[in-house]
Design a protein around this motif. Sequence first.
Motif, mmCIF file in Angstrom:
data_model
loop_
_atom_site.group_PDB
_atom_site.id
_atom_site.type_symbol
_atom_site.label_atom_id
_atom_site.label_comp_id
_atom_site.label_asym_id
_atom_site.label_seq_id
_atom_site.Cartn_x
_atom_site.Cartn_y
_atom_site.Cartn_z
ATOM 1 N N PRO A 4 0.832 -1.202 0.000
ATOM 2 C CA PRO A 4 0.000 0.000 0.000
ATOM 3 C C PRO A 4 0.869 1.255 0.000
ATOM 4 N N LYS A 5 0.409 2.244 -0.728
ATOM 5 C CA LYS A 5 1.082 3.540 -0.792
ATOM 6 C C LYS A 5 0.045 4.618 -0.494
ATOM 7 N N PRO A 6 -0.282 4.805 0.793
ATOM 8 C CA PRO A 6 -1.319 5.776 1.128
ATOM 9 C C PRO A 6 -0.868 7.203 0.837
ATOM 10 N N ALA A 7 -1.820 7.999 0.386
ATOM 11 C CA ALA A 7 -1.540 9.397 0.095
ATOM 12 C C ALA A 7 -2.755 10.235 0.453
ATOM 13 N N LEU A 8 -2.499 11.435 0.914
ATOM 14 C CA LEU A 8 -3.552 12.417 1.128
ATOM 15 C C LEU A 8 -3.745 13.141 -0.197
ATOM 16 N N VAL A 9 -4.970 13.138 -0.688
ATOM 17 C CA VAL A 9 -5.289 13.795 -1.956
ATOM 18 C C VAL A 9 -6.155 15.003 -1.637
ATOM 19 N N LEU A 10 -5.711 16.175 -2.082
ATOM 20 C CA LEU A 10 -6.443 17.416 -1.835
ATOM 21 C C LEU A 10 -6.830 18.059 -3.156
ATOM 22 N N LEU A 23 1.913 9.418 2.586
ATOM 23 C CA LEU A 23 1.764 9.285 4.036
ATOM 24 C C LEU A 23 2.227 7.912 4.499
ATOM 25 N N THR A 24 2.527 7.820 5.773
ATOM 26 C CA THR A 24 2.727 6.510 6.384
ATOM 27 C C THR A 24 1.346 5.903 6.614
ATOM 28 N N THR A 25 1.310 4.607 6.842
ATOM 29 C CA THR A 25 0.048 3.930 7.134
ATOM 30 C C THR A 25 -0.575 4.504 8.407
ATOM 31 N N GLU A 26 0.262 4.795 9.394
ATOM 32 C CA GLU A 26 -0.223 5.340 10.663
ATOM 33 C C GLU A 26 -0.847 6.725 10.476
ATOM 34 N N GLU A 27 -0.176 7.584 9.714
ATOM 35 C CA GLU A 27 -0.691 8.938 9.508
ATOM 36 C C GLU A 27 -1.975 8.899 8.677
ATOM 37 N N SER A 28 -2.040 8.009 7.703
ATOM 38 C CA SER A 28 -3.257 7.917 6.893
ATOM 39 C C SER A 28 -4.431 7.460 7.753
ATOM 40 N N ALA A 29 -4.202 6.536 8.672
ATOM 41 C CA ALA A 29 -5.257 6.071 9.571
ATOM 42 C C ALA A 29 -5.700 7.196 10.510
ATOM 43 N N ARG A 30 -4.751 7.993 10.973
ATOM 44 C CA ARG A 30 -5.065 9.109 11.874
ATOM 45 C C ARG A 30 -5.940 10.145 11.166
ATOM 46 N N LEU A 31 -5.659 10.413 9.901
ATOM 47 C CA LEU A 31 -6.383 11.442 9.168
ATOM 48 C C LEU A 31 -7.721 10.989 8.600
ATOM 49 N N ALA A 32 -7.805 9.753 8.183
ATOM 50 C CA ALA A 32 -8.953 9.274 7.406
ATOM 51 C C ALA A 32 -10.300 9.628 8.032
ATOM 52 N N ALA A 65 -11.126 16.257 0.114
ATOM 53 C CA ALA A 65 -9.923 15.636 0.666
ATOM 54 C C ALA A 65 -10.227 14.188 0.984
ATOM 55 N N TYR A 66 -9.290 13.313 0.642
ATOM 56 C CA TYR A 66 -9.457 11.904 0.974
ATOM 57 C C TYR A 66 -8.098 11.226 0.993
ATOM 58 N N VAL A 67 -8.046 10.083 1.652
ATOM 59 C CA VAL A 67 -6.843 9.256 1.659
ATOM 60 C C VAL A 67 -7.072 8.161 0.629
ATOM 61 N N ASP A 68 -6.098 7.980 -0.258
ATOM 62 C CA ASP A 68 -6.208 6.989 -1.320
ATOM 63 C C ASP A 68 -4.954 6.129 -1.329
ATOM 64 N N ASP A 69 -5.070 4.955 -1.917
ATOM 65 C CA ASP A 69 -3.932 4.050 -2.049
ATOM 66 C C ASP A 69 -3.394 4.174 -3.470
ATOM 67 N N LEU A 70 -2.231 4.796 -3.621
ATOM 68 C CA LEU A 70 -1.649 5.033 -4.942
ATOM 69 C C LEU A 70 -1.101 3.761 -5.577
ATOM 70 N N ALA A 71 -1.048 2.670 -4.821
ATOM 71 C CA ALA A 71 -0.586 1.405 -5.380
ATOM 72 C C ALA A 71 -1.620 0.822 -6.335
ATOM 73 N N ARG A 72 -2.857 1.242 -6.186
ATOM 74 C CA ARG A 72 -3.910 0.780 -7.093
ATOM 75 C C ARG A 72 -3.798 1.548 -8.400
ATOM 76 N N LYS A 73 -3.925 0.869 -9.491
ATOM 77 C CA LYS A 73 -3.704 1.471 -10.805
ATOM 78 C C LYS A 73 -4.897 2.257 -11.332
ATOM 79 N N THR A 75 -7.637 4.448 -10.447
ATOM 80 C CA THR A 75 -8.366 5.296 -9.515
ATOM 81 C C THR A 75 -8.912 6.515 -10.242
ATOM 82 N N VAL A 76 -10.129 6.866 -9.919
ATOM 83 C CA VAL A 76 -10.742 8.087 -10.415
ATOM 84 C C VAL A 76 -11.466 8.707 -9.242
ATOM 85 N N PHE A 77 -10.922 9.802 -8.729
ATOM 86 C CA PHE A 77 -11.493 10.538 -7.609
ATOM 87 C C PHE A 77 -11.914 9.599 -6.481
ATOM 88 N N GLY A 78 -10.995 8.718 -6.105
ATOM 89 C CA GLY A 78 -11.221 7.854 -4.968
ATOM 90 C C GLY A 78 -12.015 6.593 -5.244
#
Length: 81
Positions: A4-10, A23-32, A65-73, A75-78
């Motif tokens: 997983p490659k979590p990212a904050l998308v704004l 983001l780290t997995t921990e930070e993405s969980a904190r923000l989600a 704003a949302y947290v998304d996994d950039l490892a997934r190929k 993706t369209v707006f989450g």
Amino acid sequence: MADPKPALVLHLATGGEPLLFALTTEESARLAGRLAQLVEDGAVETVTTKDHSPVAINFAHVAAAYVDDLARKSTVFGMHS
């Protein structure tokens, strides 16, 4: 399966390309669970990126704003197929 490659998308209220912060997995969980409230309140929040850099974000300028996994190929707006 890819790591997983979590990212904050704004998406800014003024338009343009979205901003992505790795983001780290921990930070993405904190923000989600807090993103909706941060945008609704127009709050300023400091987010720690994957490389440990603090970034202050003024959510008053954010339309979505949302947290998304950039490892997934595909993706369209989450949305994932």
